[in-house]
Design a protein around this motif. Sequence first.
Motif, short mmCIF file in Angstrom:
data_model
loop_
_atom_site.label_atom_id
_atom_site.label_comp_id
_atom_site.label_asym_id
_atom_site.label_seq_id
_atom_site.Cartn_x
_atom_site.Cartn_y
_atom_site.Cartn_z
N CYS A 224 18.06 -22.07 21.06
CA CYS A 224 18.96 -21.65 22.14
C CYS A 224 19.47 -22.91 22.85
N GLY A 225 20.55 -23.49 22.32
CA GLY A 225 21.01 -24.76 22.85
C GLY A 225 20.03 -25.84 22.47
N LYS A 248 9.32 -20.17 25.99
CA LYS A 248 10.41 -21.09 25.67
C LYS A 248 9.87 -22.51 25.54
N TYR A 273 20.46 -16.28 18.51
CA TYR A 273 21.08 -16.66 19.78
C TYR A 273 22.55 -16.28 19.71
N ASP A 275 26.00 -14.78 22.31
CA ASP A 275 26.52 -14.50 23.65
C ASP A 275 25.66 -15.16 24.72
N ASN A 276 25.14 -16.35 24.41
CA ASN A 276 24.28 -17.10 25.33
C ASN A 276 23.02 -16.33 25.70
N LYS A 277 22.55 -15.50 24.79
CA LYS A 277 21.34 -14.71 25.02
C LYS A 277 20.44 -14.79 23.79
N ASP A 298 18.30 -12.20 28.94
CA ASP A 298 19.38 -12.78 29.74
C ASP A 298 18.76 -13.78 30.70
N SER A 299 19.00 -15.06 30.48
CA SER A 299 18.38 -16.10 31.31
C SER A 299 18.90 -16.07 32.74
N GLU A 300 20.13 -15.64 32.94
CA GLU A 300 20.67 -15.58 34.30
C GLU A 300 19.96 -14.51 35.12
N ASN A 330 29.53 -16.59 16.94
CA ASN A 330 29.10 -15.57 17.89
C ASN A 330 29.13 -14.16 17.31
#
Length: 436
Positions: A224-225, A248, A273, A275-277, A298-300, A330
């Motif tokens: 994830c990044g 993580k 990974y 949609d940034n999830k 969802d990290s946010e 994506n």
Amino acid sequence: MSKGEEGGSHSRKNNLNGRKGVIDQGFGNGSWVNNHNSPSKKTRVSESLHNHNTDESLDGFYTKEGEDVVGSSDVELQDADYSYVPSLSDELALLILARIPRSEYGKFCFVNKRYLDLLRSGELYKIRRQIGIKEPSVFVLASGESRWWAFDRRFMSCRKLPILPSDPCFAAGDKESFCAGTHLLVSGKEIEGVAIWRYDLTTDRWFRGPSMISPRCLFASASCGNVACVAGGIGMGTGMEILSSAEKYNPDDESWVPLPRMHRRRKLCSGCYMDNKFYVVGGQNERGVDLTCGEFYDSERNSWELIPDMLKDAPVSTSRSPPLVAVVNNELYLLEASSNHLMVYLKKSNSWKDMGMVPVRADQSRGWGVAFKSLGDELLVIGGTATSYGYGGHGHGMTICICSPDPNANDLKWRFLGGGGNRMSHFVLNCSVMVA
């Protein structure tokens, strides 16, 4: 990653002059340096070039398939200079050096000691990350192999990694792997218990640990990044509990941090990974029942959201391997192991579209032994030969194919990249893609 970000082919002969010798193709796997003053002399590169065994290779020193590399022990490291490029400031020089294809980095160690220290410091990788330059490497451990292989994106060159210094139990047992930043992490079981070994690209060496907060096997994982996430699996304690926990890994400080628990306990699940999830799909619950639901972190919001019936159109009961999933541009793709068909996930309708056959036989071992990965803007599949699709002639050897998937296309064009270059077994035990 776009095709233009590769930064060039590993097969180019950008020879780098040392004091008394010229680098020919690199020295991966204890390879050689060519001495033009004495072409017939073949001696190994001196151990003074690096602080580890000559059988180990620095990143970027590749050989083309089937090609021998020769050389001389006359190559020496120069004393450190005051600047990387005398006519430029160090800041500007580092920005330029960071843009050189990563496959060439190993040659830096022959310039002088300061370049060698720079290579091992990891500073160039930090700069590449900051300016958005990425170059993938594919790490493969095939059945019958004692060492991992590293391939460039086009599988035109390869090298062996140093020997992983684990005990025989770890070497012979099942393992799981994933990448985070410049780290390749391999999880398995040693005589003393669960262990993680970490390969560091910047130093070209294996290190032990760090261990997960909750050691596990048969878990989902995804890069994830610059970090990696794991979830689910079977706990390696006395109760062999099916887990819903997640955590993580941060390669910058080599640490694990806990994440909230998933809605479902699951083993034999897969991660990706998108949609940034961080998505976790499929698997089996604590009663051994196949799960068709998925969920994402969802990290946010720092929470998980359940996706009911995510795999309802993708049969899972005939295959006991974790779902073979990969994300490109994506979009989520699945290699359905019982039919050898590629499917794409339609997010709006929570359904799957059949995109036709893939050029490997995932059904031969019920999904096991097949690598299905995203490689920049392409799909990568490695497995057994499927002669009916025109890629025959390789017996039972490894088949490597890629395609540029289009969810709206009716017919995908797969491109054959080769068979691993070393007559490796078609059965892939582990495969991970590192983008750095």
